[in-house]
Design a protein around this motif. Structure first.
Motif: not given
Length: 453
Positions: A252-281
């Motif tokens: 469901l995600l661009p190839k390489g997202t879960l291991w932080a490949a450069r470019g779009l995969p890292s964009v998508v991964l950052v969104r999930g991590l930041v959202a998780g931290a912010f909204f959990a708090a």
């Protein structure tokens, strides 16, 4: 469609779509702030304290299904029909929740609402990709985020006041009525606009992707429900569900997202991590203020206002200066602001210091989110083509929703394990700090895509 430098998000061709889309974002913000503020009251009224985290995580989880469906629908047939269906589901979910008399009925409404909320976000992103030239993307997404300004002024206070002096149900039913009005406005205007056709290839593999989205949603809800089980059973259940989510997310995600490949995969991964931290708090900040500092629902709602103001301000800065600051600098500044906010909150929870530290500190988190969120969306479209804008937009939103759902659910499991109370809050905020630190590496690998020069 004109793509001249003189084009504006408020020009004659786009003004009503811009206004309607901002109205939908505005009402979504009202609802999000209202839920965060009134959930302690709702869970007490419906005797559903054990399902507190699921009320957040479930909506985020089912939103993944709406994102996948509307992303494929938008690529294959254009975003118009997808947007109509998504907003209708969002309204229906609000109505069900507003009329609920048990926590289970309330959760059903929240699940339906999630289907619509996720699809609405993706469909609006594709409308932007089809209708607005690239050099306007930063401004329209800044306008979307700035739509949180008025909700920041009245949303938390109004929701708390409604719950305290009237009935918490109006926090849902009132938004449903206003959303229906905004929906009619944008529906009429979109009928007269050419949003481009679709590519039937965009529907390829949809059944598989929908099945995977359902798996992700069920597993994320399972993480939340694990809080209602004994810890010896809850934690293994949560771990299994996390493994399932990881495998189901890969297609469901661009190839390489879960291991932080450069470019779009890292964009998508950052969104999930930041959202998780912010909204959990943030889900537990009103709870902290009510339980440890004696805040009423009204004043607990006011405590979130500064963060919402700062979010809008950060977004406006991104819209004006984003190209000059650059993606890496924006990411580092944003992550630093959010980490500072989380540290201030965890210190307050540990020491019992002034609740004003929580209110002011959380404002820094809002500023960081406002600066980063629109930039990640701009980058996603910069890495996209007309044929995959729906998939990429849905991937960004899926990461956002899944990260938030899982993080909120795990925070709820931690709170349940400690038996609630004052000892649980520092754990929630420390967990959010750990998730935020994971975002640093992909934050340095965002790249630029095809951003306008």
């Amino acid at each position: 469609m004109s793509v001249s430098a003189a084009a504006s998000i408020w020009d004659r061709e786009r003004v009503w779509v811009t206004a309607g889309a901002i109205a939908l974002i505005f009402l979504g913000a009202i609802e999000a702030l209202a839920v965060t503020t009134v959930m302690p009251v709702v869970s007490a009224a419906l005797d559903g304290q054990a399902l507190y985290a699921v009320a957040f995580a479930g909506t985020l989880a089912t939103s993944v299904i709406g994102m996948v469906a509307c992303g494929a629908w938008s690529d294959a047939r254009g975003p118009r029909g997808a947007l109509y269906a998504a907003v209708s589901l969002f309204i229906a979910g609000l109505v069900v929740s507003g009329f609920a008399f048990t926590m289970e009925q309330f959760l059903i409404g929240r699940l339906v609402q999630g289907l619509g909320a996720g699809g609405q976000t993706v469909a609006l992103y594709v409308v932007v990709a089809r209708l607005y030239p690239p050099h306007l993307h930063g401004r329209i997404f800044a306008a979307f985020a700035a739509a949180w300004v008025v909700p920041a002024m009245i949303g938390p206070f109004l929701a708390g006041a409604v719950a305290e002096f009237l009935d918490w149900r109006w926090a849902f039913l009132g938004v449903a009525v206003l959303t229906a009005i905004a929906f009619l406005m944008i529906a009429v205007r979109l009928r007269a606009l050419d949003l481009g056709g679709g590519d039937s290839a965009g529907i390829a593999g949809l059944s598989r992707r929908l099945l995977l989205a359902v798996v992700v949603a069920i597993a994320a809800v399972a993480v939340g429900l694990s809080a209602d089980a004994p810890p010896a059973l809850g934690w293994p259940l949560a771990l299994i569900a996390l493994v399932v989510i990881g495998f189901a997310l890969v297609p469901l995600l661009p190839k390489g997202t879960l291991w932080a490949a450069r470019g779009l995969p890292s964009v998508v991964l950052v969104r999930g991590l930041v959202a998780g931290a912010f909204f959990a708090a943030e889900a537990y900040i009103p709870y902290l203020l009510m339980a440890d500092f004696g805040f009423t629902p009204t004043w607990a709602g006011i405590a979130l206002m500064l963060a919402a103001f700062a979010w809008a301000g950060g977004s406006a800065l991104q819209g004006r200066y984003g190209e000059k600051l650059g993606n890496r600098r924006i990411a580092l500044i944003s992550l630093a602001l959010i980490l500072f906010a989380l540290l201030s909150v965890v210190v307050t929870a540990l020491t019992g210091a002034s609740p004003g530290i929580v209110v002011i500190g959380w404002g820094f988190a809002g500023g960081g989110m406002g600066l980063l969120y629109p930039r990640l969306t701009v980058l996603t479209l910069a890495y996209s083509t007309p044929g995959n804008a729906g998939f990429n937009s849905s991937a960004l939103s899926i990461s956002d929703a899944t990260g938030s759902a899982v993080a909120v659910a795990l925070a709820g499991l931690g709170v349940a394990t400690l038996g609630g109370g004052a000892n649980a809050f520092p754990l929630v905020f420390a967990f959010a700090i750990a998730v935020m630190l994971l975002a640093v590496l992909p934050g340095l690998r965002l790249g630029h895509g095809a951003e306008p020069g």
